[in-house]
Each structure stands twice: as structure tokens, then as C-alpha cells.
Design a protein around this motif. Structure first.
Motif, PDB file in Angstrom:
ATOM      1  N   ALA A  73      38.351   3.147  71.390  1.00 24.73           N
ATOM      2  CA  ALA A  73      39.373   2.243  71.922  1.00 24.73           C
ATOM      3  C   ALA A  73      40.728   2.526  71.288  1.00 24.73           C
ATOM      4  CB  ALA A  73      38.973   0.790  71.669  1.00 24.73           C
ATOM      5  N   PHE A  74      40.736   2.820  69.983  1.00 25.31           N
ATOM      6  CA  PHE A  74      41.989   3.135  69.302  1.00 25.31           C
ATOM      7  C   PHE A  74      42.573   4.460  69.802  1.00 25.31           C
ATOM      8  CE2 PHE A  74      40.779   0.382  65.438  1.00 25.31           C
ATOM      9  CZ  PHE A  74      41.512  -0.675  65.942  1.00 25.31           C
ATOM     10  N   VAL A  75      41.710   5.407  70.182  1.00 22.55           N
ATOM     11  CA  VAL A  75      42.205   6.656  70.770  1.00 22.55           C
ATOM     12  C   VAL A  75      42.915   6.357  72.087  1.00 22.55           C
ATOM     13  CG1 VAL A  75      41.521   8.847  71.826  1.00 22.55           C
ATOM     14  CG2 VAL A  75      40.481   8.137  69.669  1.00 22.55           C
ATOM     15  N   PHE A  76      42.313   5.497  72.921  1.00 21.77           N
ATOM     16  CA  PHE A  76      42.967   5.096  74.169  1.00 21.77           C
ATOM     17  C   PHE A  76      44.325   4.457  73.877  1.00 21.77           C
ATOM     18  CE2 PHE A  76      38.798   5.427  76.256  1.00 21.77           C
ATOM     19  CZ  PHE A  76      39.171   5.973  77.467  1.00 21.77           C
ATOM     20  N   GLN A  77      44.363   3.621  72.847  1.00 21.10           N
ATOM     21  CA  GLN A  77      45.614   2.958  72.492  1.00 21.10           C
ATOM     22  C   GLN A  77      46.676   3.982  72.086  1.00 21.10           C
ATOM     23  OE1 GLN A  77      45.325   0.424  69.084  1.00 21.10           O
ATOM     24  NE2 GLN A  77      47.543   0.248  68.884  1.00 21.10           N
ATOM     25  N   THR A  78      46.285   4.931  71.246  1.00 17.18           N
ATOM     26  CA  THR A  78      47.219   5.954  70.779  1.00 17.18           C
ATOM     27  C   THR A  78      47.745   6.801  71.933  1.00 17.18           C
ATOM     28  OG1 THR A  78      46.123   6.087  68.621  1.00 17.18           O
ATOM     29  CG2 THR A  78      47.490   7.956  69.263  1.00 17.18           C
ATOM     30  N   ALA A  92      43.201  11.888  83.541  1.00 15.70           N
ATOM     31  CA  ALA A  92      44.511  12.514  83.314  1.00 15.70           C
ATOM     32  C   ALA A  92      44.595  13.109  81.912  1.00 15.70           C
ATOM     33  CB  ALA A  92      45.620  11.490  83.519  1.00 15.70           C
ATOM     34  N   TYR A  93      43.980  12.458  80.936  1.00 12.54           N
ATOM     35  CA  TYR A  93      43.981  12.980  79.568  1.00 12.54           C
ATOM     36  C   TYR A  93      43.190  14.276  79.480  1.00 12.54           C
ATOM     37  CZ  TYR A  93      45.634   8.277  78.398  1.00 12.54           C
ATOM     38  OH  TYR A  93      46.339   7.103  78.321  1.00 12.54           O
ATOM     39  N   ALA A  94      42.049  14.325  80.167  1.00 14.70           N
ATOM     40  CA  ALA A  94      41.229  15.542  80.149  1.00 14.70           C
ATOM     41  C   ALA A  94      41.983  16.701  80.807  1.00 14.70           C
ATOM     42  CB  ALA A  94      39.909  15.288  80.861  1.00 14.70           C
ATOM     43  N   LYS A  95      42.672  16.412  81.899  1.00 10.66           N
ATOM     44  CA  LYS A  95      43.429  17.454  82.587  1.00 10.66           C
ATOM     45  C   LYS A  95      44.564  17.966  81.703  1.00 10.66           C
ATOM     46  CE  LYS A  95      46.388  18.307  86.592  1.00 10.66           C
ATOM     47  NZ  LYS A  95      47.093  17.714  87.755  1.00 10.66           N
ATOM     48  N   ALA A  96      45.283  17.040  81.060  1.00  7.58           N
ATOM     49  CA  ALA A  96      46.407  17.432  80.213  1.00  7.58           C
ATOM     50  C   ALA A  96      45.943  18.251  79.013  1.00  7.58           C
ATOM     51  CB  ALA A  96      47.151  16.186  79.742  1.00  7.58           C
ATOM     52  N   VAL A 389      38.399  12.532  76.412  1.00  9.35           N
ATOM     53  CA  VAL A 389      39.544  11.738  75.947  1.00  9.35           C
ATOM     54  C   VAL A 389      39.633  11.790  74.423  1.00  9.35           C
ATOM     55  CG1 VAL A 389      40.454   9.397  75.719  1.00  9.35           C
ATOM     56  CG2 VAL A 389      39.635  10.197  77.934  1.00  9.35           C
ATOM     57  N   ALA A 390      38.496  11.594  73.753  1.00  8.73           N
ATOM     58  CA  ALA A 390      38.485  11.635  72.285  1.00  8.73           C
ATOM     59  C   ALA A 390      38.900  13.014  71.779  1.00  8.73           C
ATOM     60  CB  ALA A 390      37.098  11.277  71.765  1.00  8.73           C
ATOM     61  N   ALA A 391      38.409  14.069  72.443  1.00  2.51           N
ATOM     62  CA  ALA A 391      38.758  15.432  72.036  1.00  2.51           C
ATOM     63  C   ALA A 391      40.241  15.707  72.256  1.00  2.51           C
ATOM     64  CB  ALA A 391      37.908  16.429  72.822  1.00  2.51           C
ATOM     65  N   ALA A 420      35.660   9.237  66.844  1.00  2.00           N
ATOM     66  CA  ALA A 420      35.390   8.970  68.264  1.00  2.00           C
ATOM     67  C   ALA A 420      34.740  10.174  68.944  1.00  2.00           C
ATOM     68  CB  ALA A 420      36.687   8.596  68.974  1.00  2.00           C
ATOM     69  N   THR A 421      35.212  11.374  68.610  1.00  2.00           N
ATOM     70  CA  THR A 421      34.631  12.594  69.184  1.00  2.00           C
ATOM     71  C   THR A 421      33.200  12.784  68.707  1.00  2.00           C
ATOM     72  OG1 THR A 421      36.832  13.630  69.238  1.00  2.00           O
ATOM     73  CG2 THR A 421      34.921  15.087  69.446  1.00  2.00           C
ATOM     74  N   LEU A 422      32.986  12.627  67.401  1.00  2.00           N
ATOM     75  CA  LEU A 422      31.642  12.768  66.842  1.00  2.00           C
ATOM     76  C   LEU A 422      30.691  11.737  67.431  1.00  2.00           C
ATOM     77  CD1 LEU A 422      29.783  14.160  64.786  1.00  2.00           C
ATOM     78  CD2 LEU A 422      30.563  12.495  63.074  1.00  2.00           C
ATOM     79  N   TYR A 423      31.171  10.521  67.584  1.00  2.00           N
ATOM     80  CA  TYR A 423      30.350   9.459  68.166  1.00  2.00           C
ATOM     81  C   TYR A 423      29.944   9.794  69.598  1.00  2.00           C
ATOM     82  CZ  TYR A 423      29.252   4.982  70.393  1.00  2.00           C
ATOM     83  OH  TYR A 423      28.656   3.991  71.116  1.00  2.00           O
ATOM     84  N   SER A 424      30.889  10.266  70.408  1.00  2.00           N
ATOM     85  CA  SER A 424      30.588  10.609  71.800  1.00  2.00           C
ATOM     86  C   SER A 424      29.547  11.721  71.873  1.00  2.00           C
ATOM     87  CB  SER A 424      31.867  11.026  72.528  1.00  2.00           C
ATOM     88  OG  SER A 424      32.823   9.989  72.529  1.00  2.00           O
ATOM     89  N   LEU A 425      29.680  12.718  71.013  1.00  2.00           N
ATOM     90  CA  LEU A 425      28.694  13.802  70.965  1.00  2.00           C
ATOM     91  C   LEU A 425      27.331  13.277  70.538  1.00  2.00           C
ATOM     92  CD1 LEU A 425      30.847  16.632  69.335  1.00  2.00           C
ATOM     93  CD2 LEU A 425      29.883  16.655  71.640  1.00  2.00           C
ATOM     94  N   LEU A 426      27.333  12.409  69.531  1.00  2.00           N
ATOM     95  CA  LEU A 426      26.074  11.830  69.035  1.00  2.00           C
ATOM     96  C   LEU A 426      25.383  11.027  70.125  1.00  2.00           C
ATOM     97  CD1 LEU A 426      24.121  11.169  66.693  1.00  2.00           C
ATOM     98  CD2 LEU A 426      25.609   9.239  66.120  1.00  2.00           C
ATOM     99  N   MET A 427      26.148  10.266  70.898  1.00  2.00           N
ATOM    100  CA  MET A 427      25.557   9.454  71.960  1.00  2.00           C
ATOM    101  C   MET A 427      24.959  10.330  73.060  1.00  2.00           C
ATOM    102  SD  MET A 427      25.843   6.384  70.954  1.00  2.00           S
ATOM    103  CE  MET A 427      25.615   7.153  69.345  1.00  2.00           C
TER     104      MET A 427
END
Length: 491
Positions: A73-78, A92-96, A389-391, A420-427
Motif C-alpha cells: 500500500a505504501f508503494v502505491f502511495q509513493t 500503467a506502472y508496469a508499462k512505465a 507495481v512493487a518491482a 513489498a516485492t519479496l512479499y509478492s514473490l513469496l505469496m
């Protein structure tokens, strides 16, 4: 799972500053976070966790999920603050950050995940009705699919006519969600049995051979499902009276919802052995309350769920149709998907979305545990854009963007994005190889939309490194087909 789309009416009619700019105070932003996360999933948590783990495993799972999703969520905020121009959707974040094809995959995964999620709403509604009308069974019988299909297309034509939201819908839906949940928690607190609770601490008498790691791993996709929507406040950060309110609203709303989720998950362990909790039919919260107070408890929870889920389904139908529409505007999907009708509804995208949902409804006839499979597949698909997004946030924090290099908070952003990236990979790993392979079975044929879009623009379909990702997805899809036919993958 619900949608920040439910709050668009409130945003459009909320406070307006003296400059004419629409703004949201802190309490409204908190409501966005709470409303975006509290949805149908919470009503199914007791049995979902009962099948997977005991009390200790459940608490560990919520700690892991809580930290990981809050960092996301904080990544989205940033990103909302650093890249305000990227407001066409999560893809859009993934594309950018990673190019057109991965941007398309993020859009496709999020869209199809939403379609599967909408299917799970229908299954849960019919399963709830099945408690009172056995013909609906667990939501995956022929009568259940027929009724769900009728509702699907009634909503479809309502939306095409421009009936998007009723002004009081959000208030009704929010009350329908929160009141039964609070009542459930209070009643189970007064019925707390310490002996039963203690017996369930490490998994219960019938599950002593299970390792704690395996118990926790079995819950991971469930926790992802109930947290989808946590980006609610960040998505609407441009409406905040103060940008600093966005982070505070995210934390306060998140902590409040996390407390609700923990209580709903843990308290049933104090009234029933884990084996009996696992056998509760969905919505399992209704079954648990019935065992404490009688039949009226089941009816009470069921009515609240039906109102909540129908309201959330309308919101998610609109949200799902927006994704291909916006992706087409970004030239990631064919141009026919950005068509609007006279009522300014993305009609072509809505038709495609509901045809896909109809297809998933038919598939549920052949799925043993339809809601559970839909839940886990929705989570797995949603994790793909979340990971990207996290990446992207990690890439910016590591110096891929000049603004990030100049930031005084660069170290903090780096740590948050890395977690956030590590968490997404872990999930994704914890969810199991079968869910990733099934995702490939959806993403591979879906790539046809990307191919059509590139041909419309007279461009090569893939760059050299994008071929690698497409090959991986194609291998996953073929492996899923093999697994389904040989019985290695069971749904």
C-alpha cells in the motif's frame, strides 16, 4: 474483496474547497481504505482458515500478510506522489517500468482476476441461498448457474443504460458489511471457551502431524484475497486535502480492518474444534454464529452478506469493464475496447467482461470447490500486477529515476519496495505451482488481444526479451492442460 469504485459517488459529491477542487478529509480517506478491503471474503474466513491452520498459524499468517500488504500500500502511495501522470490504472506502472507486454500482462491479469472474483461472488451468493434452498447446493449446480447468469445479464443491461451507482448504495453496503461482522465478533467473545481455544492452538488434535510452515503457507492466498483493495486511499490521493493524510489513512484503515480479520478468523477456534470449523459451508461465518445463537444467526449473517455482495458486484462490474477500456486507450489492447455508448459506458469492454464471467460461471459446474478455487485463482492473478507495481517502486528507489535519487526518503522507499516485492514473490510461491500454471492457461490465449493491438499499430509484437516472458507463459499454459488431463491438477 470489494472496490474503491463504490466510493466514486461519495467522492464526486464530497467537500469542495474554495478553489473549486474536490477534496477528501482524513475520515473519508479512512472510509475508502476500510470499504475497499471489507468485502465478501471476510464472511468465508472461519472455514478457510480452519481447513489450513490452527490459532498460532493463523496469527503468524496475519502478521506476514499485514506487513507485506501494508508495504505494498505504501508503494502505491509513493508512486501516486512521484508519478501522478500515471493514472490510467494499475497496469500503467508496469508499462512505465517494464514495457508494453508486461504492462499488458498486468492489465490482463488484473482484469481476468476481477472476472474470476466476480464469478466467486455469484458462487458465494448461490451457496448462501443453498442453505435455505438446497437446489442451489454449494453454488455450482445447474440451477445456481442459471440464476447467476440471469442476474449477470440483468446487471449488464442496467449498466449499459447508464445506471452506474445509486447515491445511497455505498452507505447501505457498508452497513450491511460492518454490522453483522461486529455482531459476530461480540457474540463469539461472550461465548469464548478457553479449553477449546487451547486445543486448537497448534492445529488441533487431528492435525498434529502438520508442520507450522505448511499450515501458514496454506493460508497465504486467502489473506491476499481479503486485502485486495488496500490501494484505495492511494488511488484517490489526488483528492486528499493534505497528501500526508493518505499515508495516515492507509495505516489507520488498514489496522482497523486487520483487527476485524484477525477476530473473525481466531474467535471460531474458541467455540469449535478445528475439524468442525473446516467443515462449515460458505459463508462459514453464518454457520459458526448459528452454532452459538441458533438459526437466526445464520439468517442474519446471510442477509448482510447478500446485500454486501450484490453491492460489491455492481462496483466490481464497473471496475472490471474499466480495465480493458483504459488499456485500449493506452494502446495495449485493441481499439474496439475503448468504444463508449451514448450513456458514456465502455460498452465493448463491458460485453467482453461479462462474456468472460459467463464462461467462468459455466466452468464452475465442473469444479469441486468452486468458491475456494475462484478465491485462490483471483489472488494469484492479482499478485502478478501487484508484483510488477512493487518491482517498479523498487526500480525507482534503486535509482532508475532521477527524482528517486534526489529523494531524502530514498532509503525508506527502498526498504518498503523491497519488502513489498519479496512479499509478492513469496505469496506467488506459497499459492502453489498449480495456481501459477492455471494463470498461464488464462494469460496465454489472452495475449491474442495484445497481438491484435500491436498489428493495429503496425508494430512488431514482441521485443526480444518479451519473447522470453511469452514463452514462459505458453509453457505454463501447456503444462496446465497436461496437468488437468492427467489429474496432476485438480480443480
Amino acid at each position: 474483496m470489494t472496490s474503491n469504485q463504490e466510493f466514486k459517488v461519495n467522492i464526486e459529491s464530497d467537500r469542495v474547497s474554495t478553489t473549486g477542487k474536490q477534496t477528501l478529509p482524513l475520515n473519508a480517506l479512512i472510509a475508502l481504505v476500510v470499504g475497499s478491503m471489507v468485502g465478501a471474503g471476510i464472511f468465508t474466513l472461519p472455514a478457510a482458515f480452519g481447513r489450513a491452520t490452527g490459532v498460532v498459524g493463523a496469527l503468524i499468517a496475519w502478521v506476514i500478510a499485514g506487513v507485506g500488504m501494508l508495504m505494498l500500500a505504501f508503494v502505491f502511495q509513493t508512486l501516486a506522489e512521484r508519478k501522478p501522470d500515471l493514472d490510467s490504472g494499475i497496469f500503467a506502472y508496469a508499462k512505465a517500468g517494464f514495457g508494453n507486454y508486461l504492462g499488458f500482462l498486468a492489465a490482463l491479469a488484473f482484469w481476468t482476476g476481477t472476472c474470476v472474483g466476480n464469478t466467486s461472488y455469484f458462487v458465494l451468493i448461490q451457496s448462501t441461498l443453498g442453505e435455505f434452498f438446497p437446489v442451489f447446493g454449494d453454488g455450482n449446480t445447474v440451477p445456481a448457474v442459471i440464476v447467476a447468469s440471469i442476474v449477470l445479464w440483468v446487471f449488464h443491461f442496467m449498466i449499459l443504460r447508464g445506471i452506474k451507482q445509486a447515491a445511497g448504495l455505498n452507505t447501505i453496503v457498508t452497513i450491511a458489511k460492518i454490522v453483522p461482522i461486529i455482531a459476530f465478533i461480540l457474540i463469539l467473545l461472550f461465548s469464548f471457551n478457553l479449553d477449546v481455544f487451547t486445543a486448537n492452538l497448534w492445529g488441533g488434535q487431528d492435525y498434529e502431524a502438520e508442520s507450522l510452515v505448511r499450515q501458514v503457507g496454506s493460508t497465504m492466498l486467502v489473506t491476499v484475497f481479503v486485502f485486495i483493495g488496500i490501494e484505495g486511499a492511494s488511488v484517490y490521493s489526488r483528492y486528499a486535502e493534505r497528501r500526508s493524510d493518505v499515508g495516515l489513512a492507509t495505516v489507520l484503515g488498514f489496522v482497523g480492518v486487520l483487527c476485524l480479520l484477525i477476530m473473525v478468523t481466531v474467535l471460531p477456534y474458541a467455540i469449535l474444534p478445528r475439524a468442525e470449523i473446516a467443515e462449515l459451508r460458505n459463508p462459514s461465518m453464518a454457520g459458526a454464529l448459528e452454532l452459538v445463537v441458533g438459526r437466526w444467526g445464520n439468517i442474519f449473517i446471510s442477509i448482510g452478506l447478500l446485500i454486501s455482495v450484490l453491492g460489491a458486484y455492481l462496483a466490481w462490474s464497473l471496475f472490471a469493464a474499466e480495465v480493458p477500456y483504459m488499456a485500449a486507450k493506452e494502446q495495449l489492447m485493441p481499439t474496439f475496447l475503448n468504444r463508449e455508448n451514448a450513456q458514456k459506458v465502455p460498452s465493448a469492454s463491458l460485453w467482453l467482461t461479462n462474456i468472460v464471467v459467463q464462461g467462468f460461471l459455466i466452468v464452475t459446474l465442473f469444479v469441486q470447490q468452486a468458491f475456494e478455487v475462484a478465491l485462490e485463482l483471483t489472488s494469484a492473478l492479482s499478485l502478478i500486477p501487484y508484483l510488477l507495481v512493487a518491482a517498479f517502486g523498487l526500480k525507482l528507489a534503486m535509482g532508475g529515476d532521477t527524482n528517486a535519487q534526489r529523494s531524502r526518503n530514498r532509503t525508506r522507499e527502498l526498504i518498503i519496495a523491497a519488502i513489498a516485492t519479496l512479499y509478492s514473490l513469496l505469496m506467488l510461491y506459497a499459492g502453489g505451482l498449480d495456481k501459477l500454471l492455471l494463470s498461464g492457461l488464462i494469460l496465454a490465449p489472452g495475449t491474442i488481444l495484445f497481438i491484435l493491438a500491436r498489428r493495429e499499430q503496425n508494430l512488431n509484437t514482441f521485443r526480444s526479451w518479451e519473447w522470453f516472458f511469452f514463452t514462459i507463459i505458453l509453457i505454463a499454459a501447456l503444462s496446465a492442460i497436461y496437468g488437468l488431463f492427467t489429474g496432476l491438477i485438480v480443480i
